[in-house]
Design a protein around this motif. Sequence first.
Motif, PDB file in Angstrom:
ATOM      1  N   LEU A 143       6.455  33.964   8.520  1.00  0.00           N
ATOM      2  CA  LEU A 143       5.993  32.705   7.924  1.00  0.00           C
ATOM      3  C   LEU A 143       4.482  32.703   7.748  1.00  0.00           C
ATOM      4  O   LEU A 143       3.955  32.208   6.740  1.00  0.00           O
ATOM      5  N   ILE A 144       3.768  33.264   8.717  1.00  0.00           N
ATOM      6  CA  ILE A 144       2.308  33.367   8.604  1.00  0.00           C
ATOM      7  C   ILE A 144       1.933  34.229   7.396  1.00  0.00           C
ATOM      8  O   ILE A 144       1.013  33.904   6.630  1.00  0.00           O
ATOM      9  N   GLU A 145       2.667  35.315   7.205  1.00  0.00           N
ATOM     10  CA  GLU A 145       2.388  36.206   6.072  1.00  0.00           C
ATOM     11  C   GLU A 145       2.677  35.538   4.733  1.00  0.00           C
ATOM     12  O   GLU A 145       2.131  35.942   3.701  1.00  0.00           O
ATOM     13  N   GLN A 146       3.513  34.496   4.730  1.00  0.00           N
ATOM     14  CA  GLN A 146       3.776  33.720   3.518  1.00  0.00           C
ATOM     15  C   GLN A 146       2.689  32.685   3.265  1.00  0.00           C
ATOM     16  O   GLN A 146       2.728  31.965   2.268  1.00  0.00           O
ATOM     17  N   GLY A 147       1.716  32.595   4.173  1.00  0.00           N
ATOM     18  CA  GLY A 147       0.604  31.678   3.992  1.00  0.00           C
ATOM     19  C   GLY A 147       0.663  30.422   4.831  1.00  0.00           C
ATOM     20  O   GLY A 147      -0.222  29.559   4.742  1.00  0.00           O
ATOM     21  N   HIS A 148       1.686  30.284   5.655  1.00  0.00           N
ATOM     22  CA  HIS A 148       1.838  29.078   6.471  1.00  0.00           C
ATOM     23  C   HIS A 148       0.904  29.124   7.684  1.00  0.00           C
ATOM     24  O   HIS A 148       0.804  30.138   8.371  1.00  0.00           O
ATOM     25  N   ARG A 149       0.254  27.992   7.935  1.00  0.00           N
ATOM     26  CA  ARG A 149      -0.633  27.863   9.096  1.00  0.00           C
ATOM     27  C   ARG A 149      -0.157  26.780  10.052  1.00  0.00           C
ATOM     28  O   ARG A 149      -0.626  26.710  11.183  1.00  0.00           O
ATOM     29  N   ARG A 205      10.247  31.217  22.093  1.00  0.00           N
ATOM     30  CA  ARG A 205       9.014  30.429  22.037  1.00  0.00           C
ATOM     31  C   ARG A 205       7.809  31.293  22.411  1.00  0.00           C
ATOM     32  O   ARG A 205       6.740  31.164  21.800  1.00  0.00           O
ATOM     33  N   LYS A 206       7.968  32.168  23.391  1.00  0.00           N
ATOM     34  CA  LYS A 206       6.862  33.062  23.763  1.00  0.00           C
ATOM     35  C   LYS A 206       6.441  33.903  22.567  1.00  0.00           C
ATOM     36  O   LYS A 206       5.248  34.111  22.312  1.00  0.00           O
ATOM     37  N   GLY A 207       7.425  34.406  21.810  1.00  0.00           N
ATOM     38  CA  GLY A 207       7.105  35.197  20.633  1.00  0.00           C
ATOM     39  C   GLY A 207       6.410  34.377  19.562  1.00  0.00           C
ATOM     40  O   GLY A 207       5.481  34.863  18.898  1.00  0.00           O
ATOM     41  N   TYR A 208       6.859  33.152  19.390  1.00  0.00           N
ATOM     42  CA  TYR A 208       6.228  32.208  18.441  1.00  0.00           C
ATOM     43  C   TYR A 208       4.759  31.994  18.812  1.00  0.00           C
ATOM     44  O   TYR A 208       3.864  32.097  17.955  1.00  0.00           O
ATOM     45  N   GLU A 209       4.505  31.732  20.074  1.00  0.00           N
ATOM     46  CA  GLU A 209       3.135  31.484  20.519  1.00  0.00           C
ATOM     47  C   GLU A 209       2.278  32.742  20.395  1.00  0.00           C
ATOM     48  O   GLU A 209       1.090  32.672  20.054  1.00  0.00           O
ATOM     49  N   GLN A 210       2.882  33.899  20.659  1.00  0.00           N
ATOM     50  CA  GLN A 210       2.152  35.156  20.560  1.00  0.00           C
ATOM     51  C   GLN A 210       1.697  35.418  19.128  1.00  0.00           C
ATOM     52  O   GLN A 210       0.561  35.839  18.889  1.00  0.00           O
ATOM     53  N   ILE A 258      -4.298  31.072  15.009  1.00  0.00           N
ATOM     54  CA  ILE A 258      -3.835  29.716  14.688  1.00  0.00           C
ATOM     55  C   ILE A 258      -3.677  28.931  15.991  1.00  0.00           C
ATOM     56  O   ILE A 258      -2.936  29.362  16.881  1.00  0.00           O
ATOM     57  N   PRO A 259      -4.356  27.812  16.125  1.00  0.00           N
ATOM     58  CA  PRO A 259      -4.255  27.028  17.368  1.00  0.00           C
ATOM     59  C   PRO A 259      -2.816  26.555  17.617  1.00  0.00           C
ATOM     60  O   PRO A 259      -2.102  26.159  16.680  1.00  0.00           O
ATOM     61  N   LEU A 260      -2.403  26.601  18.865  1.00  0.00           N
ATOM     62  CA  LEU A 260      -1.081  26.121  19.246  1.00  0.00           C
ATOM     63  C   LEU A 260      -1.093  24.600  19.291  1.00  0.00           C
ATOM     64  O   LEU A 260      -1.916  23.997  19.972  1.00  0.00           O
ATOM     65  N   ARG A 261      -0.165  23.983  18.577  1.00  0.00           N
ATOM     66  CA  ARG A 261      -0.056  22.522  18.557  1.00  0.00           C
ATOM     67  C   ARG A 261       1.223  22.094  19.277  1.00  0.00           C
ATOM     68  O   ARG A 261       2.326  22.345  18.786  1.00  0.00           O
TER      69      ARG A 261
END
Length: 256
Positions: free
Chosen positions: A81-87, A104-109, A116-119
């Motif tokens: 998703l990040i590579e698609q431009g999502h922040r 979730r750990k992988g998502y945060e990593q 990208i700050p974790l929200r």
Amino acid sequence: MFGDSRENSQREARYLLKYMQHRVDGLIVYPALDQGFDDNIQQLLNYKIPFVLIDKYSQQYTTDSVVCDDVYGGYTATRHLIEQGHRCIAYITGPSCTPLNNRRKGYEQALKEAGIPLRQDIIIRGDYDTLNDQYNCAEPALDLLKSSDPPTAFFLSTDGFFPGLYHALHEAKYAIPDQVAIVGFGDVHNISFMDIPLTTMAYPKRQVGTAAAQLLFEKINGTRPLNENKQILKRPELIIRNTCGAAKQSTPNGER
């Protein structure tokens, strides 16, 4: 012999007792989501019957286990998703268990690696109805999309959240993937090929099942001691379909 716990540890315990009374040679156990999981493992250890856990593992007891590499899966889904431009990527989780916690750990990593700050406000927990085997996250997801700083994408910890979310987004006039991109986890057949085929991390079902059977037969056949335990990870695969477009932000009526 086969039994379905329906994600209920009490039902699981009844099946385990039944099988132990039948003096089975071994067990492959897909542990239930709710509380009581470790109590059932203790029972199996007491009976000294070979068993292998799949999908979930115990953090209290060391046992044979074959599980999906959920950290890698969560990382890969988010990274895509990040590579698609999502922040601004929301994470929808479910009941607390090792697979979803590791995703979730992988998502945060992936977010950390991309700077990208974790929200915490866009990490939400959906509901799981064990009786009807249904996941729901529609209401909190729509609330996020109506906020002042909405996510442009969702990473679903399980494909089970997609049907309810899809119908809610359709009714609210959000277009997938133009306004909201989605990546799931599991590659559940009847979900992955809905009207809009779901991009997802394919759970390595066959590899997990094969490895679990091999581990179990090693102990049944006496080629490995009962007190020697192995933990095996199998990596999921990203399957790109139609729900993960480039990052766009729009209101439901299409205004930019």
